[in-house]
Design a protein around this motif. Structure first.
Motif, PDB file in Angstrom:
ATOM      1  N   ILE A 118      46.311 -25.046 -45.580  1.00 60.86           N
ATOM      2  CA  ILE A 118      47.116 -23.889 -45.200  1.00 60.86           C
ATOM      3  C   ILE A 118      48.590 -24.292 -45.222  1.00 60.86           C
ATOM      4  O   ILE A 118      48.979 -25.278 -44.605  1.00 60.86           O
ATOM      5  N   THR A 119      49.393 -23.519 -45.960  1.00 61.92           N
ATOM      6  CA  THR A 119      50.817 -23.829 -46.089  1.00 61.92           C
ATOM      7  C   THR A 119      51.714 -22.802 -45.432  1.00 61.92           C
ATOM      8  O   THR A 119      52.877 -23.088 -45.147  1.00 61.92           O
ATOM      9  N   GLY A 120      51.217 -21.605 -45.200  1.00 62.48           N
ATOM     10  CA  GLY A 120      52.027 -20.551 -44.586  1.00 62.48           C
ATOM     11  C   GLY A 120      51.259 -19.794 -43.523  1.00 62.48           C
ATOM     12  O   GLY A 120      50.142 -19.339 -43.759  1.00 62.48           O
ATOM     13  N   GLY A 121      51.828 -19.650 -42.349  1.00 60.50           N
ATOM     14  CA  GLY A 121      51.163 -18.905 -41.278  1.00 60.50           C
ATOM     15  C   GLY A 121      51.491 -19.539 -39.937  1.00 60.50           C
ATOM     16  O   GLY A 121      52.189 -20.536 -39.868  1.00 60.50           O
ATOM     17  N   VAL A 122      51.028 -18.932 -38.879  1.00 56.57           N
ATOM     18  CA  VAL A 122      50.187 -17.754 -38.814  1.00 56.57           C
ATOM     19  C   VAL A 122      51.064 -16.560 -38.431  1.00 56.57           C
ATOM     20  O   VAL A 122      51.910 -16.670 -37.555  1.00 56.57           O
ATOM     21  N   ALA A 123      50.848 -15.400 -39.102  1.00 58.02           N
ATOM     22  CA  ALA A 123      51.509 -14.166 -38.704  1.00 58.02           C
ATOM     23  C   ALA A 123      50.442 -13.216 -38.180  1.00 58.02           C
ATOM     24  O   ALA A 123      49.369 -13.088 -38.777  1.00 58.02           O
ATOM     25  N   ILE A 124      50.714 -12.553 -37.053  1.00 58.14           N
ATOM     26  CA  ILE A 124      49.759 -11.624 -36.442  1.00 58.14           C
ATOM     27  C   ILE A 124      50.377 -10.229 -36.345  1.00 58.14           C
ATOM     28  O   ILE A 124      51.538 -10.088 -35.950  1.00 58.14           O
ATOM     29  N   ASP A 125      49.597  -9.223 -36.743  1.00 62.53           N
ATOM     30  CA  ASP A 125      49.954  -7.840 -36.483  1.00 62.53           C
ATOM     31  C   ASP A 125      49.100  -7.360 -35.324  1.00 62.53           C
ATOM     32  O   ASP A 125      47.879  -7.247 -35.437  1.00 62.53           O
ATOM     33  N   GLU A 126      49.758  -7.103 -34.187  1.00 68.60           N
ATOM     34  CA  GLU A 126      49.029  -6.775 -32.961  1.00 68.60           C
ATOM     35  C   GLU A 126      48.273  -5.456 -33.074  1.00 68.60           C
ATOM     36  O   GLU A 126      47.134  -5.337 -32.618  1.00 68.60           O
TER      37      GLU A 126
END
Length: 404
Positions: A118-126
């Protein structure tokens, strides 16, 4: 705006030439560079030893920690990950490919391996309870943040090295092949794609996309530019140069903007690898100031200040209206600093030893410290919580315990 930048640069041309070479030497030592850099012998500076705080105060208290490990990854790769955090949800990713979900009490809820680094993250949409990560092979993947179930994946032509921006049902990403992408949050299908110029040599990494306003995304690229595009359809609105490299070689002319631009109170602040810190009034589109400082890290702002950490380990606070230096600290020189962040009434900065230093913004003095394991390269703040993820895979969350 361009004329103001060019005029300032002309008056400081000689200084900038020497600054650019100094910056290039330090950064080639400290970060990975894409391209050939034979013949450059980096200057190695010993990190400053920490001085004990005379009367430390308690600012942060630990509330969560976990060790994700760093198996199957290169220790020389400078890429780092961030914690996905949205109220009752915590989602963490290891460089080796493990994605793990926790509840707000720190109980592990689920774990999956995505089958690649994994190279990009973590993004969360609530709202949609979606977690987005990207892999070394160029896959963008979406998971249910409460169960870990995979919702979709999309193959891109380049790898994404930073977390996505999720806004208005779009997943916005900046890939290392120069393309900016807007994907559907529901399906992962490509909605728009925007090409930017890719220099022959650049620092490995990229800036996290951010919002200029509710309808506009702001993306910084390796050619030293900021691009404003519409979130819905990726239409380019404007492009402005921030980084201005000088010198006879491609290494000296690197001008990456790898730190996320900061938009606050109708003002825009950005900083480049080649040594320009820029403040813009968005209402008038006028440049407020251009200062000399080189960094690959995002800036921090409060009501009076814009704060930066330089490549050589300085922490500098400027007047956010005119760029005047308010204070400068060399207590952490050459300690490979993170981006600064505001947490309560303090400025937090992390270093290569896993130490988070808390500065008093009024004086520039370090008043408190906390420590985790492994080298830190990025700090996050959400509300009254500070989050870190070290290169060794140690995740820690602290709660603000005291405000002056």
């Amino acid at each position: 705006m361009t004329q103001a930048i060019r005029s300032n640069k002309t008056t400081k041309a000689k200084t900038m030439r020497s600054t650019a070479m100094h910056v290039a030497v330090i950064a080639v030592m400290a970060t990975a560079v894409i391209g050939c850099n034979r013949g450059i012998k980096p200057v190695v500076n010993d990190p400053v030893k920490l001085v004990q705080i005379a009367q430390p105060i308690s600012v942060l208290q630990p509330v969560f920690s976990t060790d994700l490990g760093n198996k199957n990854v290169s220790k020389k790769d400078p890429l780092t990950l961030q914690v996905g955090y949205a109220n009752s949800q915590i989602v963490t990713a290891s460089r080796g490919g493990d994605l793990v979900g926790f509840d707000k009490a720190g109980q592990r809820l689920w774990s999956v391996n995505v089958g690649d680094q994994i190279t990009g993250g973590v993004a969360i949409d609530e709202l949609s309870q979606t977690a987005i990560i990207s892999t070394r092979g160029g896959l963008v993947m979406a998971f249910d943040s409460t169960t870990g179930a995979k919702r979709w994946q999309q193959q891109l032509t380049g790898s994404v090295l930073t977390p996505a921006l999720i806004s208005n049902n779009r997943v916005i990403l900046s890939a290392n092949d120069g393309f900016l992408h807007g994907l559907s949050l529901q399906t992962g299908q490509s909605v728009w794609k925007f090409a930017t110029q890719v220099p022959a040599i650049s620092v490995r990494g990229s800036a996290v996309p951010t919002l200029l306003d509710a309808k506009t995304a702001l993306l910084a690229t390796a050619d030293g530019r900021l691009h404003a595009v519409t979130v819905d359809n990726g239409l380019p609105l404007w492009s402005r140069r921030v980084g201005v490299g000088t010198g006879s070689s491609e290494v000296e002319r690197m001008s990456d903007v790898d730190g996320m631009p900061i938009v606050d109170n109708n003002q825009l602040f950005a900083i480049s690898y080649s040594g320009q810190l820029l403040g813009i009034d968005l209402a008038s589109r006028q440049v407020m100031f251009v200062n000399e400082l080189a960094s690959l890290k995002a800036l921090a702002v409060n009501n009076q200040q814009v704060v930066a950490t330089s490549l050589d380990g300085k922490v500098v606070a400027y007047n956010r209206s005119n760029g005047a230096v308010l204070w400068e600290s060399e207590e952490l020189a050459y300690r490979h600093l993170t981006n600064p962040v505001m947490i309560g009434n303090y400025i937090a900065v992390g270093d290569f030893d896993g130490v988070v230093h808390l500065f008093d913004p009024a004086t520039g003095k370090i008043v408190s410290r906390v420590q985790t394991k492994g080298s830190l390269t990025n700090l996050q703040v959400q509300g009254s919580r500070l989050m870190t993820q070290s290169t060794s895979g140690q995740v820690a969350i602290w709660q603000l315990a005291r405000q002056s």
